[in-house]
Structure formats: structure tokens, C-alpha cells
Design a protein around this motif. Structure first.
Motif, PDB file in Angstrom:
ATOM      1  N   MET A  69       0.871  -1.256  -0.028  1.00 53.64           N
ATOM      2  CA  MET A  69      -0.201   0.025   0.156  1.00 53.64           C
ATOM      3  C   MET A  69       0.896   1.191   0.009  1.00 53.64           C
ATOM      4  O   MET A  69       1.663   1.351   0.919  1.00 53.64           O
ATOM      5  CB  MET A  69      -0.905  -0.067   1.171  1.00 53.64           C
ATOM      6  N   PRO A  70       0.471   2.190  -0.801  1.00 54.02           N
ATOM      7  CA  PRO A  70       1.341   3.526  -0.760  1.00 54.02           C
ATOM      8  C   PRO A  70       1.141   4.229   0.608  1.00 54.02           C
ATOM      9  O   PRO A  70       0.163   4.172   1.272  1.00 54.02           O
ATOM     10  CB  PRO A  70       0.837   4.241  -1.923  1.00 54.02           C
ATOM     11  N   LEU A  71       2.219   5.084   1.028  1.00 53.76           N
ATOM     12  CA  LEU A  71       2.290   5.896   2.034  1.00 53.76           C
ATOM     13  C   LEU A  71       1.332   6.863   1.872  1.00 53.76           C
ATOM     14  O   LEU A  71       0.966   7.574   0.597  1.00 53.76           O
ATOM     15  CB  LEU A  71       3.571   6.276   2.446  1.00 53.76           C
ATOM     16  N   HIS A  72       0.670   7.458   2.900  1.00 50.83           N
ATOM     17  CA  HIS A  72      -0.303   8.647   3.077  1.00 50.83           C
ATOM     18  C   HIS A  72       0.381  10.003   3.551  1.00 50.83           C
ATOM     19  O   HIS A  72       0.993   9.878   4.662  1.00 50.83           O
ATOM     20  CB  HIS A  72      -1.522   8.358   3.583  1.00 50.83           C
ATOM     21  N   TYR A  73       0.364  11.195   2.674  1.00 49.28           N
ATOM     22  CA  TYR A  73       1.119  12.136   3.181  1.00 49.28           C
ATOM     23  C   TYR A  73      -0.095  13.397   3.215  1.00 49.28           C
ATOM     24  O   TYR A  73      -0.634  13.826   2.305  1.00 49.28           O
ATOM     25  CB  TYR A  73       2.114  12.583   2.053  1.00 49.28           C
ATOM     26  N   LEU A  74       0.055  14.004   4.382  1.00 48.98           N
ATOM     27  CA  LEU A  74      -0.870  15.189   4.690  1.00 48.98           C
ATOM     28  C   LEU A  74      -0.179  16.526   4.873  1.00 48.98           C
ATOM     29  O   LEU A  74       0.835  16.488   5.628  1.00 48.98           O
ATOM     30  CB  LEU A  74      -1.682  14.987   5.858  1.00 48.98           C
ATOM     31  N   ALA A  75      -0.327  17.421   4.043  1.00 46.75           N
ATOM     32  CA  ALA A  75       0.459  18.781   4.187  1.00 46.75           C
ATOM     33  C   ALA A  75      -0.370  19.800   4.567  1.00 46.75           C
ATOM     34  O   ALA A  75      -1.332  20.099   3.961  1.00 46.75           O
ATOM     35  CB  ALA A  75       1.150  19.102   2.760  1.00 46.75           C
ATOM     36  N   LEU A  76       0.034  20.404   5.582  1.00 49.12           N
ATOM     37  CA  LEU A  76      -0.800  21.593   6.495  1.00 49.12           C
ATOM     38  C   LEU A  76      -0.349  22.860   6.365  1.00 49.12           C
ATOM     39  O   LEU A  76       1.105  22.935   6.799  1.00 49.12           O
ATOM     40  CB  LEU A  76      -1.068  21.088   7.785  1.00 49.12           C
ATOM     41  N   GLY A  77      -0.848  23.815   6.077  1.00 49.67           N
ATOM     42  CA  GLY A  77      -0.258  25.108   6.082  1.00 49.67           C
ATOM     43  C   GLY A  77      -1.058  26.315   5.486  1.00 49.67           C
ATOM     44  O   GLY A  77      -2.184  26.277   5.427  1.00 49.67           O
ATOM     45  N   ASP A  78      -0.327  27.315   4.647  1.00 51.23           N
ATOM     46  CA  ASP A  78      -1.106  28.298   4.263  1.00 51.23           C
ATOM     47  C   ASP A  78      -0.254  28.417   2.629  1.00 51.23           C
ATOM     48  O   ASP A  78      -0.181  27.511   2.002  1.00 51.23           O
ATOM     49  CB  ASP A  78      -0.314  29.258   5.039  1.00 51.23           C
ATOM     50  N   SER A  79       0.069  29.605   2.239  1.00 51.28           N
ATOM     51  CA  SER A  79       0.219  29.957   0.984  1.00 51.28           C
ATOM     52  C   SER A  79       1.615  29.165   0.674  1.00 51.28           C
ATOM     53  O   SER A  79       1.810  28.945  -0.815  1.00 51.28           O
ATOM     54  CB  SER A  79       0.508  31.424   0.772  1.00 51.28           C
ATOM     55  N   TYR A  80       2.530  29.250   1.469  1.00 49.75           N
ATOM     56  CA  TYR A  80       3.903  28.362   1.237  1.00 49.75           C
ATOM     57  C   TYR A  80       3.393  26.855   0.806  1.00 49.75           C
ATOM     58  O   TYR A  80       4.163  26.170   0.185  1.00 49.75           O
ATOM     59  CB  TYR A  80       4.643  28.704   2.451  1.00 49.75           C
ATOM     60  N   THR A  81       2.546  26.286   1.598  1.00 54.61           N
ATOM     61  CA  THR A  81       2.430  24.937   1.205  1.00 54.61           C
ATOM     62  C   THR A  81       1.289  24.667   0.049  1.00 54.61           C
ATOM     63  O   THR A  81       1.620  23.647  -0.790  1.00 54.61           O
ATOM     64  CB  THR A  81       1.860  24.325   2.573  1.00 54.61           C
ATOM     65  N   GLN A 124       6.856  18.470  -5.076  1.00 54.93           N
ATOM     66  CA  GLN A 124       8.310  18.108  -5.210  1.00 54.93           C
ATOM     67  C   GLN A 124       8.947  17.126  -4.206  1.00 54.93           C
ATOM     68  O   GLN A 124       9.578  16.152  -4.633  1.00 54.93           O
ATOM     69  CB  GLN A 124       9.223  19.311  -5.372  1.00 54.93           C
ATOM     70  N   LEU A 125       8.452  17.132  -3.082  1.00 57.88           N
ATOM     71  CA  LEU A 125       9.019  16.270  -2.145  1.00 57.88           C
ATOM     72  C   LEU A 125       8.365  14.767  -2.361  1.00 57.88           C
ATOM     73  O   LEU A 125       9.231  13.781  -2.200  1.00 57.88           O
ATOM     74  CB  LEU A 125       8.479  16.578  -0.653  1.00 57.88           C
ATOM     75  N   VAL A 126       7.320  14.566  -2.742  1.00 59.50           N
ATOM     76  CA  VAL A 126       6.826  13.365  -3.005  1.00 59.50           C
ATOM     77  C   VAL A 126       7.589  12.715  -4.386  1.00 59.50           C
ATOM     78  O   VAL A 126       8.055  11.609  -4.311  1.00 59.50           O
ATOM     79  CB  VAL A 126       5.388  13.395  -3.396  1.00 59.50           C
ATOM     80  N   ARG A 127       8.074  13.548  -5.326  1.00 53.51           N
ATOM     81  CA  ARG A 127       8.656  13.173  -6.346  1.00 53.51           C
ATOM     82  C   ARG A 127      10.141  12.770  -6.141  1.00 53.51           C
ATOM     83  O   ARG A 127      10.588  11.636  -6.340  1.00 53.51           O
ATOM     84  CB  ARG A 127       8.974  14.075  -7.490  1.00 53.51           C
ATOM     85  N   GLY A 182      12.681   5.361  -3.988  1.00 57.59           N
ATOM     86  CA  GLY A 182      11.998   4.081  -3.987  1.00 57.59           C
ATOM     87  C   GLY A 182      11.082   4.130  -2.768  1.00 57.59           C
ATOM     88  O   GLY A 182      10.358   2.912  -2.500  1.00 57.59           O
ATOM     89  N   VAL A 183      10.653   5.315  -2.234  1.00 53.00           N
ATOM     90  CA  VAL A 183       9.402   5.349  -1.381  1.00 53.00           C
ATOM     91  C   VAL A 183       8.167   5.372  -2.183  1.00 53.00           C
ATOM     92  O   VAL A 183       7.843   6.158  -3.219  1.00 53.00           O
ATOM     93  CB  VAL A 183       9.366   6.705  -0.393  1.00 53.00           C
ATOM     94  N   VAL A 184       6.973   4.505  -2.068  1.00 52.72           N
ATOM     95  CA  VAL A 184       5.882   4.298  -2.506  1.00 52.72           C
ATOM     96  C   VAL A 184       4.925   5.134  -1.668  1.00 52.72           C
ATOM     97  O   VAL A 184       4.400   4.753  -0.584  1.00 52.72           O
ATOM     98  CB  VAL A 184       5.346   2.746  -2.566  1.00 52.72           C
ATOM     99  N   ILE A 185       4.612   6.415  -2.371  1.00 54.89           N
ATOM    100  CA  ILE A 185       3.805   7.244  -1.643  1.00 54.89           C
ATOM    101  C   ILE A 185       2.695   7.942  -2.715  1.00 54.89           C
ATOM    102  O   ILE A 185       2.906   8.237  -3.714  1.00 54.89           O
ATOM    103  CB  ILE A 185       4.804   8.196  -0.954  1.00 54.89           C
ATOM    104  N   ASP A 186       1.586   8.249  -1.963  1.00 58.96           N
ATOM    105  CA  ASP A 186       0.553   8.946  -2.754  1.00 58.96           C
ATOM    106  C   ASP A 186       0.942  10.350  -3.084  1.00 58.96           C
ATOM    107  O   ASP A 186       1.703  10.689  -2.216  1.00 58.96           O
ATOM    108  CB  ASP A 186      -0.864   8.903  -1.936  1.00 58.96           C
ATOM    109  N   GLU A 187       0.001  11.112  -3.868  1.00 58.96           N
ATOM    110  CA  GLU A 187       0.512  12.606  -4.111  1.00 58.96           C
ATOM    111  C   GLU A 187      -0.246  13.253  -2.697  1.00 58.96           C
ATOM    112  O   GLU A 187      -1.070  12.560  -1.950  1.00 58.96           O
ATOM    113  CB  GLU A 187      -0.774  12.867  -5.084  1.00 58.96           C
ATOM    114  N   ALA A 231      12.028  13.895   6.030  1.00 55.78           N
ATOM    115  CA  ALA A 231      10.795  13.275   5.551  1.00 55.78           C
ATOM    116  C   ALA A 231      11.300  11.751   5.482  1.00 55.78           C
ATOM    117  O   ALA A 231      10.343  10.950   5.706  1.00 55.78           O
ATOM    118  CB  ALA A 231      10.166  13.927   4.230  1.00 55.78           C
ATOM    119  N   ALA A 232      12.152  11.701   4.626  1.00 54.15           N
ATOM    120  CA  ALA A 232      12.657  10.273   4.481  1.00 54.15           C
ATOM    121  C   ALA A 232      12.948   9.342   5.645  1.00 54.15           C
ATOM    122  O   ALA A 232      12.359   8.077   5.831  1.00 54.15           O
ATOM    123  CB  ALA A 232      13.802  10.228   3.362  1.00 54.15           C
ATOM    124  N   ALA A 233      13.485   9.993   6.526  1.00 52.21           N
ATOM    125  CA  ALA A 233      13.858   9.216   7.946  1.00 52.21           C
ATOM    126  C   ALA A 233      12.479   9.226   8.531  1.00 52.21           C
ATOM    127  O   ALA A 233      12.352   8.125   9.176  1.00 52.21           O
ATOM    128  CB  ALA A 233      14.723  10.253   8.732  1.00 52.21           C
TER     129      ALA A 233
END
Length: 199
Positions: free
Chosen positions: A1-13, A27-30, A36-41, A194-196
Motif C-alpha cells: 500500500m502506498p504511504l499517505h501524506y498530509l501537508a498542512l499550511g498556508d500559501s507556502y504549502t 516536489q517532495l513526493v517526487r 524508492g518510497v511508494v507514496i501517494d500524491e 521526511a525520508a527518515a
């Protein structure tokens, strides 16, 4: 299963004034995928102009699906811009941080707090006649709070503020928000942390 990523913020995010692919969470996901990290958008909960309390309200209204394997949190510039106190920021930021940890399945090490960049060095700030030293001092105080609270909670911390100060020319057409090129430099700094968090 791909990992799930939540980004919280404002204009910078959300990446105000840059294409969606230029946002640093994208860019971080790419970059994680190249490792080799399997991760969702990323699921992004961020709106230009949001303060800490507005982000909290936005999270209340969002369709969240915890637990997330990675949560990033970058918030506070609009608190500073509106002249809100550091004490209020600490209280509201700490609440957001603990919500982020809960959304990461109570795994604090899966939460990455990113520092607030220094908009006082931008062309926009100069054109508005803003005192760059005053802005820097206020943001340094906010960032010290965020770093302190991240440490207390055992969350991770990345300081991208020096990057913003070294590259004031790397802004979008609005003269205020970072360009995709500056976001790429942020991504380089955030990537190993983030990788760690997900490995």
C-alpha cells in the motif's frame, strides 16, 4: 500500500503563484519516489492567507483519513503579518502540532515541522516599505517557538528560513511568494528528514 501524506499550511504549502507541480509538497513526493518510497500524491490542506486558527478551522472542515504516514506543518507567517502575539502563536501552534501528531497515528516522529520563510527580504516587502529587520526578528521569535514545541513533542524540524534569506531573488511573479526553484531548495533540505520519518 502506498504511504499517505498530509501537508498542512498556508500559501507556502499550497504554492501560491507557482504551478501545482512546483509546490514543495509535490516536489517532495517526487523526490521520495526516486528513493524508492511508494507514496501517494499529497493531500494538501492550505489556503493563502491562513493563520493558525484558520488552518485549524480548515482541518475541521476537511475530509481527513488518518492515520497518515507523513504530516508536514508550516504555519504562522500570516499571524506575524497581522501583528498577532507570539504567546497566541505558541498556544495555537501547539494545538495544531498535537492534532498533526494524532493524524499521524500518534507517531510524533512522522510529523515534520517546517520553519517560516522570511518574506521581509522580498521585493514585495521593499515595495511596501516594510522594515526587513523587524520582520526578521518577529519571524525568528515565531520560529523559535515552533522549533521548541516540535522538540518537546518529539516531532521533526527543518529550518528553511536561511534558504529564503539567501535567495531573495527566487520569487514568483508576485514578488512575494517563493518560486518553484526556491521550493526545490526547500525540498532538498526537507527530503532527508521526511525520508527518515517514513523509512
Amino acid at each position: 500500500m502506498p504511504l499517505h501524506y498530509l501537508a498542512l499550511g498556508d500559501s507556502y504549502t499550497i504554492g501560491e503563484a507557482v504551478p501545482a507541480a512546483g509546490r514543495w509538497p509535490a516536489q517532495l513526493v517526487r523526490q521520495l519516489r526516486t528513493r524508492g518510497v511508494v507514496i501517494d500524491e499529497p493531500q494538501i490542506i492550505a489556503v493563502t492567507g491562513w493563520t493558525t486558527d484558520e488552518l485549524s478551522a480548515g482541518m475541521d472542515a476537511a475530509a481527513l483519513s488518518p492515520p497518515y504516514d507523513l504530516v508536514t506543518l508550516l504555519i504562522g507567517v500570516n499571524n506575524q503579518y497581522r501583528g498577532r502575539t507570539a504567546g497566541e502563536y505558541r498556544t495555537q501552534f501547539t494545538g495544531l502540532l498535537h492534532r498533526a501528531i494524532a493524524l499521524a497515528g500518534d507517531r510524533a516522529s512522522h510529523v515534520v515541522v517546517v520553519s517560516i520563510p522570511d518574506w521581509g527580504v522580498t521585493r514585495f516587502a521593499r515595495e511596501q516599505g516594510r522594515d526587513a529587520t523587524q520582520v526578521a526578528q518577529a519571524l525568528d521569535a515565531y520560529n523559535a517557538i515552533a522549533r521548541d514545541e516540535a522538540g518537546r513533542a518529539d516531532a521533526r524540524w527543518v529550518d528553511i528560513t536561511p534558504i529564503s534569506r539567501r535567495h531573495p531573488e527566487q520569487v514568483a511573479h508576485d514578488g512575494l511568494h517563493p518560486s518553484a526553484e526556491q521550493y526545490a531548495l526547500w525540498t532538498e533540505a526537507i527530503l532527508p528528514v521526511a525520508a527518515a520519518a517514513v523509512e
